[in-house]
Design a protein around this motif. Sequence first.
Motif, short mmCIF file in Angstrom:
data_model
loop_
_atom_site.label_atom_id
_atom_site.label_comp_id
_atom_site.label_asym_id
_atom_site.label_seq_id
_atom_site.Cartn_x
_atom_site.Cartn_y
_atom_site.Cartn_z
N TYR A 40 2.80 -2.20 -4.03
CA TYR A 40 3.26 -1.05 -4.81
C TYR A 40 2.10 -0.45 -5.61
O TYR A 40 1.87 0.77 -5.58
CB TYR A 40 4.39 -1.49 -5.74
CG TYR A 40 4.75 -0.51 -6.83
CD1 TYR A 40 5.44 0.66 -6.55
CD2 TYR A 40 4.38 -0.75 -8.15
CE1 TYR A 40 5.77 1.56 -7.56
CE2 TYR A 40 4.71 0.13 -9.16
CZ TYR A 40 5.40 1.29 -8.87
OH TYR A 40 5.71 2.18 -9.87
N THR A 44 0.49 3.30 -5.06
CA THR A 44 0.60 4.31 -6.11
C THR A 44 -0.76 4.74 -6.66
O THR A 44 -0.88 5.83 -7.22
CB THR A 44 1.44 3.78 -7.30
OG1 THR A 44 0.82 2.60 -7.80
CG2 THR A 44 2.87 3.53 -6.89
N VAL A 148 3.24 10.03 -8.92
CA VAL A 148 3.27 9.52 -7.56
C VAL A 148 4.53 10.03 -6.88
O VAL A 148 5.47 10.47 -7.55
CB VAL A 148 3.24 7.97 -7.51
CG1 VAL A 148 1.97 7.43 -8.13
CG2 VAL A 148 4.45 7.36 -8.16
N TYR A 150 7.66 9.05 -4.74
CA TYR A 150 8.50 7.95 -4.28
C TYR A 150 9.31 8.44 -3.08
O TYR A 150 9.52 9.63 -2.95
CB TYR A 150 9.45 7.52 -5.40
CG TYR A 150 8.76 6.73 -6.49
CD1 TYR A 150 8.58 5.36 -6.38
CD2 TYR A 150 8.29 7.36 -7.64
CE1 TYR A 150 7.96 4.62 -7.39
CE2 TYR A 150 7.66 6.64 -8.66
CZ TYR A 150 7.51 5.27 -8.52
OH TYR A 150 6.89 4.55 -9.51
N ILE A 152 8.06 4.29 -2.23
CA ILE A 152 6.85 3.55 -1.87
C ILE A 152 7.30 2.35 -1.04
O ILE A 152 8.12 1.56 -1.49
CB ILE A 152 6.11 3.04 -3.12
CG1 ILE A 152 5.85 4.15 -4.11
CG2 ILE A 152 4.88 2.25 -2.74
CD1 ILE A 152 4.67 5.01 -3.87
N SER A 178 7.48 9.12 -13.19
CA SER A 178 6.71 9.01 -11.95
C SER A 178 5.21 8.91 -12.18
O SER A 178 4.45 8.76 -11.23
CB SER A 178 6.99 10.22 -11.05
OG SER A 178 8.34 10.24 -10.66
N ASN A 181 3.86 3.00 -14.48
CA ASN A 181 4.78 1.86 -14.43
C ASN A 181 4.42 0.95 -15.58
O ASN A 181 3.24 0.72 -15.86
CB ASN A 181 4.63 1.10 -13.11
CG ASN A 181 5.49 -0.14 -13.07
OD1 ASN A 181 6.72 -0.07 -13.10
ND2 ASN A 181 4.86 -1.29 -13.03
#
Length: 193
Positions: A40, A44, A148, A150, A152, A178, A181
């Motif tokens: 992930y 990203t 990013v 999504y 993913i 987005s 994280n």
Amino acid sequence: MRAFKTFITVLIITLSAACSSDDDKDNTPKFETENPLAAYYTSTGFTTVSNFINSGDYEFGLVFTPTVKGKINALTLKLPAANPTIRVTIWDFASKAVLRSETVNVVTADVQVTKEISELALEKDKKYMITMNSNDWYKKNKADNSNVTYPIVAGNITINEYRWLSGTAQTFPTMVSSSYNAGDLSFDFQQTE
């Protein structure tokens, strides 16, 4: 002496048959355990990391969909500070029901903790969410703070989005972001068929 040789021959044949029958039982498919977090982060491009310690309480985590039927065997968590009582929740995304709630003890800052749990079966193509409630986390984002796109794909897990909500209550997060994280929270997943 001849009876002894016959006995040994029969014994060898019986044991050979038993062993080959055990071998046949071991031909059931076995799948490797996978953790989607590293893939992930690679996909990203979230390579810029900021540490947040005692920075307000949030319920936050990732919405995900298994692309195969499987199970969660363990939770993984790393924080920039020690915390003995991190609540981790796995949710049914559609119903917002809590499927599992676990407390994870992060003994040492910046060291990943793995907590084995009794297996939690996951259905193929069904949405789930894993969250933690903490006031300590790593914020990971792109160097330019851009969003990013999504979903993913990370092995047999598709990450659909990142969600968060302020507070200490075990409440289904409704805010979506987005551009970053907050983590590092994940799980070990094993395909079952």
